[in-house]
Design a protein around this motif. Sequence first.
Motif, mmCIF file in Angstrom:
data_model
loop_
_atom_site.group_PDB
_atom_site.id
_atom_site.type_symbol
_atom_site.label_atom_id
_atom_site.label_comp_id
_atom_site.label_asym_id
_atom_site.label_seq_id
_atom_site.Cartn_x
_atom_site.Cartn_y
_atom_site.Cartn_z
ATOM 1 N N MET A 1 0.844 -1.296 -0.281
ATOM 2 C CA MET A 1 0.131 -0.021 -0.320
ATOM 3 C C MET A 1 0.818 1.344 0.154
ATOM 4 O O MET A 1 2.128 1.314 0.358
ATOM 5 C CB MET A 1 -0.792 0.385 1.294
ATOM 6 N N CYS A 2 0.426 2.521 -0.680
ATOM 7 C CA CYS A 2 1.027 3.230 -0.281
ATOM 8 C C CYS A 2 1.157 4.110 0.730
ATOM 9 O O CYS A 2 1.355 3.639 1.837
ATOM 10 C CB CYS A 2 0.171 4.771 -1.492
ATOM 11 N N GLU A 3 2.734 5.341 0.422
ATOM 12 C CA GLU A 3 2.578 5.710 2.050
ATOM 13 C C GLU A 3 1.322 6.378 2.721
ATOM 14 O O GLU A 3 1.342 6.328 4.108
ATOM 15 C CB GLU A 3 3.334 7.124 1.463
ATOM 16 N N PHE A 4 0.424 6.389 2.356
ATOM 17 C CA PHE A 4 -0.573 7.740 3.412
ATOM 18 C C PHE A 4 -1.377 6.433 3.522
ATOM 19 O O PHE A 4 -1.956 6.660 4.740
ATOM 20 C CB PHE A 4 -1.469 8.977 2.104
ATOM 21 N N CYS A 5 -1.228 5.509 2.633
ATOM 22 C CA CYS A 5 -1.993 4.134 3.706
ATOM 23 C C CYS A 5 -1.685 4.063 4.597
ATOM 24 O O CYS A 5 -2.064 3.302 5.729
ATOM 25 C CB CYS A 5 -2.517 3.302 2.906
ATOM 26 N N GLN A 6 -0.029 3.738 3.991
ATOM 27 C CA GLN A 6 0.224 3.696 6.005
ATOM 28 C C GLN A 6 0.375 4.358 7.306
ATOM 29 O O GLN A 6 0.104 4.343 8.290
ATOM 30 C CB GLN A 6 1.693 2.763 5.471
ATOM 31 N N LYS A 7 0.481 5.681 6.566
ATOM 32 C CA LYS A 7 0.235 6.867 7.297
ATOM 33 C C LYS A 7 -1.392 7.618 8.202
ATOM 34 O O LYS A 7 -1.762 7.468 9.552
ATOM 35 C CB LYS A 7 0.607 8.211 7.192
ATOM 36 N N HIS A 8 -1.946 6.961 7.303
ATOM 37 C CA HIS A 8 -3.614 7.870 7.053
ATOM 38 C C HIS A 8 -4.657 6.616 7.204
ATOM 39 O O HIS A 8 -5.821 7.194 7.541
ATOM 40 C CB HIS A 8 -3.882 8.836 6.700
ATOM 41 N N GLY A 9 -4.132 5.475 6.524
ATOM 42 C CA GLY A 9 -5.591 5.072 6.551
ATOM 43 C C GLY A 9 -5.852 3.754 7.277
ATOM 44 O O GLY A 9 -6.847 3.196 6.850
ATOM 45 N N GLU A 10 -5.468 3.941 8.724
ATOM 46 C CA GLU A 10 -5.678 2.743 9.480
ATOM 47 C C GLU A 10 -6.251 1.190 9.023
ATOM 48 O O GLU A 10 -7.058 0.365 9.028
ATOM 49 C CB GLU A 10 -6.552 3.263 10.188
ATOM 50 N N GLY A 11 -5.287 0.758 8.127
ATOM 51 C CA GLY A 11 -4.519 -0.839 7.628
ATOM 52 C C GLY A 11 -6.196 -0.924 6.549
ATOM 53 O O GLY A 11 -6.042 -2.018 5.641
ATOM 54 N N ILE A 77 0.109 19.123 2.471
ATOM 55 C CA ILE A 77 0.035 19.888 1.444
ATOM 56 C C ILE A 77 -1.432 19.860 0.851
ATOM 57 O O ILE A 77 -2.043 19.880 0.866
ATOM 58 C CB ILE A 77 0.405 21.548 1.322
ATOM 59 N N HIS A 78 -0.826 19.404 -0.237
ATOM 60 C CA HIS A 78 -2.056 19.224 -1.251
ATOM 61 C C HIS A 78 -1.214 17.933 -2.162
ATOM 62 O O HIS A 78 -0.406 18.211 -3.420
ATOM 63 C CB HIS A 78 -2.826 20.567 -2.423
ATOM 64 N N TYR A 79 -1.678 16.717 -2.072
ATOM 65 C CA TYR A 79 -1.964 15.689 -2.838
ATOM 66 C C TYR A 79 -2.782 15.480 -3.054
ATOM 67 O O TYR A 79 -3.306 14.406 -2.203
ATOM 68 C CB TYR A 79 -0.167 15.219 -1.725
ATOM 69 N N GLY A 80 -2.132 13.990 -4.325
ATOM 70 C CA GLY A 80 -3.766 12.477 -4.278
ATOM 71 C C GLY A 80 -2.969 11.660 -4.761
ATOM 72 O O GLY A 80 -2.009 11.215 -4.615
ATOM 73 N N GLN A 81 -3.755 10.970 -5.302
ATOM 74 C CA GLN A 81 -3.388 9.430 -5.464
ATOM 75 C C GLN A 81 -4.326 9.469 -7.004
ATOM 76 O O GLN A 81 -5.828 9.671 -6.626
ATOM 77 C CB GLN A 81 -3.557 8.123 -5.086
ATOM 78 N N VAL A 82 -3.661 8.544 -7.717
ATOM 79 C CA VAL A 82 -4.990 7.983 -8.920
ATOM 80 C C VAL A 82 -6.366 6.898 -8.476
ATOM 81 O O VAL A 82 -5.523 5.965 -7.691
ATOM 82 C CB VAL A 82 -4.540 7.172 -10.052
ATOM 83 N N VAL A 168 -7.764 11.470 -6.543
ATOM 84 C CA VAL A 168 -8.621 12.207 -5.400
ATOM 85 C C VAL A 168 -7.604 12.963 -4.542
ATOM 86 O O VAL A 168 -6.017 12.391 -4.775
ATOM 87 C CB VAL A 168 -8.976 10.344 -4.446
ATOM 88 N N TRP A 169 -7.904 14.606 -3.750
ATOM 89 C CA TRP A 169 -6.685 14.869 -3.515
ATOM 90 C C TRP A 169 -6.933 15.559 -2.258
ATOM 91 O O TRP A 169 -8.199 15.455 -1.307
ATOM 92 C CB TRP A 169 -6.808 16.468 -4.490
ATOM 93 N N THR A 170 -6.364 16.171 -0.899
ATOM 94 C CA THR A 170 -5.764 16.384 0.021
ATOM 95 C C THR A 170 -5.929 18.108 0.341
ATOM 96 O O THR A 170 -5.174 18.270 -0.756
ATOM 97 C CB THR A 170 -4.820 16.060 0.889
ATOM 98 N N PHE A 171 -6.765 18.701 0.626
ATOM 99 C CA PHE A 171 -6.664 19.772 1.060
ATOM 100 C C PHE A 171 -5.899 20.461 2.751
ATOM 101 O O PHE A 171 -6.736 20.155 3.292
ATOM 102 C CB PHE A 171 -8.002 20.233 0.798
ATOM 103 N N MET A 172 -4.765 20.208 2.604
ATOM 104 C CA MET A 172 -4.207 20.029 4.027
ATOM 105 C C MET A 172 -3.584 18.620 4.329
ATOM 106 O O MET A 172 -5.052 18.095 5.183
ATOM 107 C CB MET A 172 -4.115 21.089 5.114
ATOM 108 N N THR A 173 -3.591 18.266 3.752
ATOM 109 C CA THR A 173 -2.783 16.344 4.345
ATOM 110 C C THR A 173 -3.236 15.826 5.569
ATOM 111 O O THR A 173 -2.572 17.043 6.577
ATOM 112 C CB THR A 173 -2.128 15.812 3.921
ATOM 113 N N PRO A 174 -4.081 14.822 6.253
ATOM 114 C CA PRO A 174 -5.035 14.031 5.497
ATOM 115 C C PRO A 174 -6.403 14.431 4.829
ATOM 116 O O PRO A 174 -7.106 13.865 4.481
ATOM 117 C CB PRO A 174 -5.145 12.713 6.158
ATOM 118 N N PHE A 175 -7.004 15.130 4.787
ATOM 119 C CA PHE A 175 -8.056 15.845 4.911
ATOM 120 C C PHE A 175 -8.236 15.889 3.567
ATOM 121 O O PHE A 175 -7.554 16.464 3.000
ATOM 122 C CB PHE A 175 -8.575 17.587 5.218
#
Length: 276
Positions: A1-11, A77-82, A168-175
């Motif tokens: 899983m991507c980095e954001f899944c590990q940090k903000h995905g809770e599994g 700040i502003h990052y996305g994922q396909v 899908v995009w964050t506006f101030m990660t992870p929002f």
Amino acid sequence: MCEFCQKHGEGKKWYLNIKNYSHDLLSDIRRKEFIHTFYHKVIGRGHNELTKLEKLFNGKKAPKFLASRFIKKNKDIHYGQVIPLEDVRSIFEMSSSISRIACGCRWASKKKEERCCFGITLNPALWYEEFDMDYFGSPDLSKHESMTVEQAMETVSRYDAQGLIHSVWTFMTPFIGGICNCGLEDCLAMRSTHGLGLSSLFRSEYIAQVDQLKCIGCLKCEKLCPVKAIDHIALENKCKVDKTKCFGCGVCRAMCPASSISLIDRSSDPVSANLW
């Protein structure tokens, strides 16, 4: 899983974690300021800076020291994922408000209105009160179109058939606040990621694969693929996915008359598992 899944995905996939749509994040002062100036500072200034970099590097990748600083800032700040069509629906079904809006990237590059982006939130007021829509030049272009899940999905399905990549995009990660439907020509994120190596988004959690027994070699998927990740094997008259290039958007499936293309979990493939 991507980095954001590990940090903000809770599994699980980070963009399917309801906490990342939390109302509590609306009270963050930095996020409020970022959202209010998003189109002018991020899109408008970003387009001008990216255009200068494209001219400077003239088709080549940006140096690593520049890329690392650029990517670190974006991720905060502003990052996305396909994401594929199925995950677009999952996000829409989680949201209490879906608004179709004009694309800031297309407006920045061409002053052309194309309503192919969606504001999504658990707070219905966010996209009506927080964003400064004067960027689009007139009240008519600044209008939102509220949509139901099915109306939004019908629209995104049309974009899918046109070969536009969903993200899908964050506006101030992870929002999380938006879903975009983009092509390489206009999208700032795809231009910087695919063209300059200045990543603004992760590839999806999937990759495409072609069932060789079903494939009829019609080349429709090859022509549609926005990142040119599909090759035609002439001797066999079959198409094959280049796993090192595939972004896992899944739009190739829409054009396949033989239903020979499917998506598989990126982590299950040793070639693409760590390519984000």
